[in-house]
Design a protein around this motif. Structure first.
Motif: not given
Length: 502
Positions: A121-149
């Motif tokens: 249950d703790a793993i589920q919460k961490i994976g679902a709630d971890t975010e940066y500025n409203g962007i979820k990072l560990l729930d599988g939606t943070f895919k195919d992203k690019y950082i323009h450097y």
């Protein structure tokens, strides 16, 4: 000489020089006051264009480094949370390992199961709630992203973080129950023993399903697991086999008195020894262990409540053949090879009115990967590996963390493999995040140097060289003073006309 009063040529030319000197002096004054060598496009049109382009690139580097910093910040959050998930998976693995020990009673295993559920249950919460500025990072939606450097088009770093929620962590698995069978002789065990090698295909690669022992090829879950770990490890496969035989209540090798030869085949090792048919269980255990150790076989014998327990730590197939020295009778092969819990398929019973008897037990096979995989196993081979409790002869089945059940020994063993594959996946994700962070930091450092050099190049073109400009400013001041003085002299020249008019 001609003397005129309507036009003073000397004064006019001196005035023109005064205007030029004044313009040069004012421009030099502005360069010194602003620090800019190029005050407008007219000063240096080509230089202005180059300086402006260099300035644009420098600003691009500056913004790119800000993008990198925000990207690193997001990845630091993701990596820290993934680290917490890894720690909890380790705790799950340890508790599953604890539960795999049959010393635990049902109450202890239930307590361990509850602890594991809390970690899940703790793993589920961490994976679902971890975010940066409203962007979820560990729930599988943070895919195919690019950082323009960079300062130019398509200067980007690719980012993709897999789903590490409990519902998505686990293993794609195949688990067989093992098999047991009997015959009048070892060569009669044709469902397990063959005259030629048999193969199976796992994940597109062909491996042996049988191990050679003398002239026989024996179906062996332990050998399959060994090959998977050796030949398919590079594509993420993990396998293990367990083989424990628990015979029925021991009363004797046979119901007739005399001597018997007991021959074992374990993996690719064979050994045999003679014993009285009425040999005690403790003495039989001692003989088996001594002969197995001498032959280097992966087999240990022990007792449990008056039953013979044979264990192959690597899960190799255990085969035994009993031959009476004389006469015939009922040979209790079921007391040597069996499965007390009945978890494996097949059956072993005592063989009556015979001078020989043989039995075999194929171990439980576990194959896992963090990705779905296919298999191609001949129907006859698949049946003798036992029932497919997880997956099928055609491929794997996904078991996530919620499917972990350590209330039984078999469930705990499977749970350990699920947790191990999940640990590997999370650690791989952490490594990828760390590598990306290092890459971004290297780019940041490189671009900082590029930014400094670009600004220096722009400064050389655009900005004032004060040493040079002060020298020129001093020259312009002297010229102005001299020009004004000479203009005063030129303005007095027409007064000579008055000398002629006296």
């Amino acid at each position: 000489m001609a003397v005129r009063i309507n036009f003073n040529e000397g004064a006019a030319q001196t005035h023109t020089s005064l205007l030029r000197n004044e313009r040069a002096l004012n421009k030099s004054l502005l360069r010194l006051s602003t620090g800019n060598r190029i005050l407008n496009a007219a000063d240096d049109s080509a230089g202005l264009f180059i300086a402006d382009m260099l300035g644009t690139v420098a600003k691009g580097y500056e913004q790119g480094n800000r993008n990198i910093q925000t990207g690193i910040s997001a990845l630091q959050i993701a990596e820290a949370s993934a680290g917490q998930i890894f720690d909890k998976l380790q705790e799950i693995y340890i508790r599953a390992q604890n539960a795999a020990n049959d010393i635990n009673d049902p109450t202890a295993r239930s307590a361990l199961q509850q602890e594991i559920r809390n970690f899940v249950d703790a793993i589920q919460k961490i994976g679902a709630d971890t975010e940066y500025n409203g962007i979820k990072l560990l729930d599988g939606t943070f895919k195919d992203k690019y950082i323009h450097y960079g300062a130019r088009l398509e200067q980007t770093v690719y980012l993709s973080v897999d789903d590490v929620r409990a519902q998505s962590l686990g293993a794609h698995m195949v688990k067989t129950s093992g098999y047991k069978g009997q015959a009048a002789s070892f060569t009669g065990l044709t469902d397990v023993v063959s005259a030629s090698n048999q193969t199976i295909t796992i994940g597109g690669r062909v491996i042996d399903a049988t191990i050679k022992n003398g002239n026989d090829y024996i179906l062996d879950a332990g050998y399959i697991a060994k090959q998977v770990n050796e030949k398919l490890n590079d594509v993420g496969f993990k396998a293990k086999a367990i083989n424990v035989s628990v015979g029925e209540k021991y009363t004797g090798i046979a119901d007739v008195s005399g001597t018997a030869t007991i021959a074992f085949k374990v993996g690719d090792v064979s050994f045999n020894f003679d014993a009285e048919t009425t040999v005690s269980l403790d003495e039989l255990v001692e003989k088996i262990n001594r002969a197995a150790a001498t032959a280097g076989a992966d087999l240990t014998a022990s007792t449990d409540a008056g039953r013979l327990v044979l264990t192959s730590s690597k899960g190799y197939t255990i085969g035994v053949e009993i031959s009476l020295a004389s006469g015939s009778g009922t040979i209790n092969i079921n007391q040597i090879i069996n499965d007390l819990e009945g978890a494996s398929s097949g059956s072993v019973t005592a063989i009556t009115n015979s001078s020989t008897a043989a039995a075999v037990k194929v171990g439980d096979l576990y194959i896992a990967n963090d990705k779905e995989f296919e298999m191609n196993i001949d129907t006859n081979i698949a049946g003798k590996l036992g029932d497919f409790e997880i997956g099928s002869a055609g491929g794997s089945q996904f078991k996530n963390l919620y499917s972990i059940d350590v209330t039984s020994n078999e469930g705990a063993e499977a749970s350990m493999l699920i947790a191990e594959i999940a640990l590997r996946k999370v650690d791989t994700i952490r490594a990828q995040i760390g590598a990306t962070m290092n890459n971004l930091q290297s780019i940041f450092d490189s671009q900082k140097v590029a930014y400094d050099n670009t600004k220096e190049a722009e400064s050389v073109i655009r900005n004032t060289d004060y040493a040079k400009e002060m020298a020129e400013f001093t020259t312009y001041q002297i010229r102005m003073q001299a020009t004004i003085a000479m203009l005063a002299q030129a303005n007095t020249q027409p007064q000579l006309v008055l000398q002629l008019l006296r």
